[in-house]
Design an enzyme around this catalytic site. Structure first.
Site, PDB file in Angstrom:
ATOM      1  N   ASP A 156       0.835  -1.196   0.000  1.00 34.80           N
ATOM      2  CA  ASP A 156       0.000   0.000   0.000  1.00 34.80           C
ATOM      3  C   ASP A 156       0.882   1.263   0.000  1.00 34.80           C
ATOM      4  O   ASP A 156       1.782   1.389   0.843  1.00 34.80           O
ATOM      5  CB  ASP A 156      -0.865  -0.041   1.274  1.00 34.80           C
ATOM      6  CG  ASP A 156      -1.915   1.041   1.332  1.00 34.80           C
ATOM      7  OD1 ASP A 156      -2.866   0.976   0.541  1.00 34.80           O
ATOM      8  OD2 ASP A 156      -1.782   1.938   2.191  1.00 34.80           O
ATOM      9  N   GLU A 174       1.765  -0.358  -4.657  1.00 40.19           N
ATOM     10  CA  GLU A 174       0.706   0.545  -5.122  1.00 40.19           C
ATOM     11  C   GLU A 174       1.252   1.967  -5.061  1.00 40.19           C
ATOM     12  O   GLU A 174       1.642   2.436  -3.990  1.00 40.19           O
ATOM     13  CB  GLU A 174      -0.544   0.456  -4.236  1.00 40.19           C
ATOM     14  CG  GLU A 174      -1.663   1.344  -4.755  1.00 40.19           C
ATOM     15  CD  GLU A 174      -2.384   2.140  -3.686  1.00 40.19           C
ATOM     16  OE1 GLU A 174      -3.514   2.567  -3.935  1.00 40.19           O
ATOM     17  OE2 GLU A 174      -1.819   2.358  -2.581  1.00 40.19           O
TER      18      GLU A 174
HETATM   19  C1  NOJ Z   1      -4.556   3.012  -0.638  1.00 38.81           C
HETATM   20  C2  NOJ Z   1      -5.696   2.092  -0.335  1.00 38.81           C
HETATM   21  O1  NOJ Z   1      -6.061   1.405  -1.510  1.00 38.81           O
HETATM   22  C3  NOJ Z   1      -6.811   2.941   0.225  1.00 38.81           C
HETATM   23  O2  NOJ Z   1      -8.011   2.218   0.339  1.00 38.81           O
HETATM   24  C4  NOJ Z   1      -6.358   3.482   1.546  1.00 38.81           C
HETATM   25  O3  NOJ Z   1      -7.338   4.377   2.048  1.00 38.81           O
HETATM   26  C5  NOJ Z   1      -5.031   4.232   1.421  1.00 38.81           C
HETATM   27  N1  NOJ Z   1      -4.087   3.553   0.606  1.00 38.81           N
HETATM   28  C6  NOJ Z   1      -4.407   4.439   2.769  1.00 38.81           C
HETATM   29  O4  NOJ Z   1      -3.924   3.232   3.288  1.00 38.81           O
END
Ligand code: NOJ
Length: 539
Positions: free
Chosen positions: A199, A267
């Protein structure tokens, strides 16, 4: 692309948003035993990897993206024994499992943060970013709105959070923090998972002196500054820092030291869709792959799709592997972004042809294989924190997180209780059972294309070639090895088109069609929103 790519370089990943996938105990929240019972459906669909949204204990101020304990699995999902059962069944079915590693921040209920806030000189005192105040040390803004610094009444100091105040950012400059995360990666690899989706990995490292980000001077920047300052800054000091390189190298070394091939896919936090920046963090001494959101600002138009494919192939050339992410739990549903009234389903049937024939990792977000539209959640039922905060300007992300519709039972057989979010009202007619029974459905088209992706050498390991210039209506690409060539042709327009194969190319067989298609050896006639996958001979 060379022959015999590693599994992750051609994986078909299915994103399970666990809370909304399948409930097994009637509490209205999806769980691991429920998801396990649906793994045979996913294997049948033809995917080979599942990515589970966060499974750890969490106060759910950001639905699992605020982790309170990285070593454990939330009771609401069935605890660690349920994850054990899930991974074992997945592996028995030949599916790989990715966990969601949320390591930029923890929950404010994590033991590390509690210790850090109450004992500044204690063992976790420096595990987060603290400032004595009274004013924030810089202009950084939270992705979820407002400043990125919040006053903590316990300690009387300010702390940094790139997302909600309940998600304090870890101080990755601290070697103890690094070690704790690296140990956690190793722990779950030992448990048997096959990789992590990381993430917002590009947010880990921060400028050593926490310098101000520059304000953007363009029109968007000037307007956003007062409404949503996060969007008004160039994130050069809180994102994509050079210090990140050695952190990723250490993580990669842990993955590479295992006795089986594992994957790290990051990500990219990237509100400007800078996919080429994502590529810079991929390579043999960093991440295997990175998700980015190039497709989220791609309109339904052949030239736009052509450009999106061309840009990614260029950015992830030179031995890197592209990822094809068209939707997820953070963005409005594909069917709503790319839909067009009564033509929406026809368009959604073209998506698997366009996405799943390309080389690299493809990701299907649960429900998109049914063409599930964005749901409009009544204000009182909104669960997502940014939705509550910004309503009615922004209604949050609940609309793309509605529970899966499996069949025509109440609540789509997702739960016997009351679902935590309502299902999309379409669910009695738009569900897996209905679409599985119909050969031409969106689900069946995904299934057919996933099957071709596995069985045709050109789609498994072939090079990809795009036309030099886009056409107004048709998107096409060729995948080819020395032995086989497969061409995908998709008509994105509402008019019938007749498309001639490139000089010297001859169609020898049709592998898959959606919509009206008539082909001869040298040309293909495609009805509105029709597409074909054909085997071709080349000169
Ligand atoms: C990306 C995640 O996909 C999202 O759902 C989340 O709110 C943020 N990162 C923070 O962790």
């Amino acid at each position: 692309m060379s022959a015999d790519p590693p599994w992750w370089a051609r994986a078909a990943v299915y994103q399970i948003y666990l809370r909304s996938f399948q409930d097994s105990d009637g509490d209205g929240v999806g769980d691991l035993d429920g998801a396990r019972s649906r793994l045979p459906d996913l294997a049948d669909l033809g995917i080979d990897t599942v990515w589970l949204s966060p499974v750890h204990p969490s106060p759910d101020r950001d639905f699992g993206y605020d982790v309170a304990d990285y070593d454990d699995v939330a009771a609401v999902y069935g605890g660690t024994p349920a994850l054990r059962r899930f991974v074992d069944v997945a592996h028995d079915l030949g599916l790989r499992v990715l966990l969601d590693g949320v390591f930029n921040h923890t929950s404010d209920q994590h033991a590390w943060f509690r210790s850090s806030r109450s004992q500044p000189d204690g063992p976790h005192g420096d595990w987060y970013h603290w400032h004595d105040g009274p004013h924030p040390p810089n202009n950084w803004a939270s992705t979820f709105g407002g400043p990125a610094w919040t006053h903590d009444p316990t300690s009387g100091r300010l702390y940094l959070h790139s997302f909600a105040p309940e998600q304090p950012d870890l101080n990755w400059a601290n070697p103890d923090v690094q070690q704790a995360i690296f140990d956690n990666l190793a722990h779950w690899f030992d448990f048997g998972i096959d990789g992590f989706r990381l993430d917002v990995f590009n947010n880990y490292a921060k400028h050593p002196q926490l310098a101000d980000n520059p304000w953007r001077t363009d029109l968007l920047g000037r307007v956003a500054r007062f409404i949503y300052p996060f969007l008004a800054q160039d994130h050069i000091h809180d994102r994509d820092r050079p210090e990140l390189a050695h952190l990723l190298a250490r993580m990669r070394a842990i993955a590479d030291s295992a006795d089986r091939p594992l994957v790290l896919v990051g990500e990219t936090l990237d509100e400007r869709f800078e996919y080429d920046r994502a590529a810079t963090w991929c390579g043999p001494d960093r991440l295997h792959l990175a998700f980015h959101f190039r497709w989220l600002h791609t309109r339904w138009s052949a030239p736009d799709f052509h450009a999106a494919i061309r840009d990614q192939l260029a950015a992830f050339g030179g031995g890197l592997t592209p990822t094809w992410v068209l939707g997820n739990h953070d963005f409005p549903r594909l069917a709503t972004r790319w839909g067009a009234g009564r033509h929406t389903d026809a368009r959604m049937r073209l998506v698997p042809l366009l996405q799943l024939g390309l080389p690299g990792m493809a990701v299907v977000y649960q429900g998109d294989e049914l063409g599930t539209p964005e749901a409009r959640i009544p204000r009182k039922q909104i669960q997502d924190p940014p939705g509550k905060r910004f309503w009615p300007l922004y209604r949050g992300r609940d609309g793309c997180r509605t529970p899966m519709a499996w069949d025509a039972h109440p609540h789509g057989a997702f739960t016997t209780g009351t679902p935590w979010l309502p299902l999309h009202p379409d669910h009695p007619t738009r569900n897996v059972a209905v679409q599985r029974a119909r050969p031409g459905s969106i689900w069946s088209t995904y299934r057919a294309m996933l099957h071709l992706r596995r069985t045709h050498p050109a789609l498994v390991e072939g090079q990809v070639t795009l036309p030099l210039s886009p056409s107004a209506a048709v998107v096409t690409y060729l995948r080819h090895t020395s032995r086989q060539a497969v061409r995908v042709v998709a008509n994105l327009s509402s008019k019938e088109v007749s498309w001639r194969l490139p000089r010297g190319e001859v169609a020898t067989g049709t592998l898959l069609t959606t919509g009206f298609c008539a082909s001869s050896a040298r040309s293909i006639t495609l009805g509105p929103y029709a597409g074909a996958v054909v085997e071709v001979d080349q000169p």
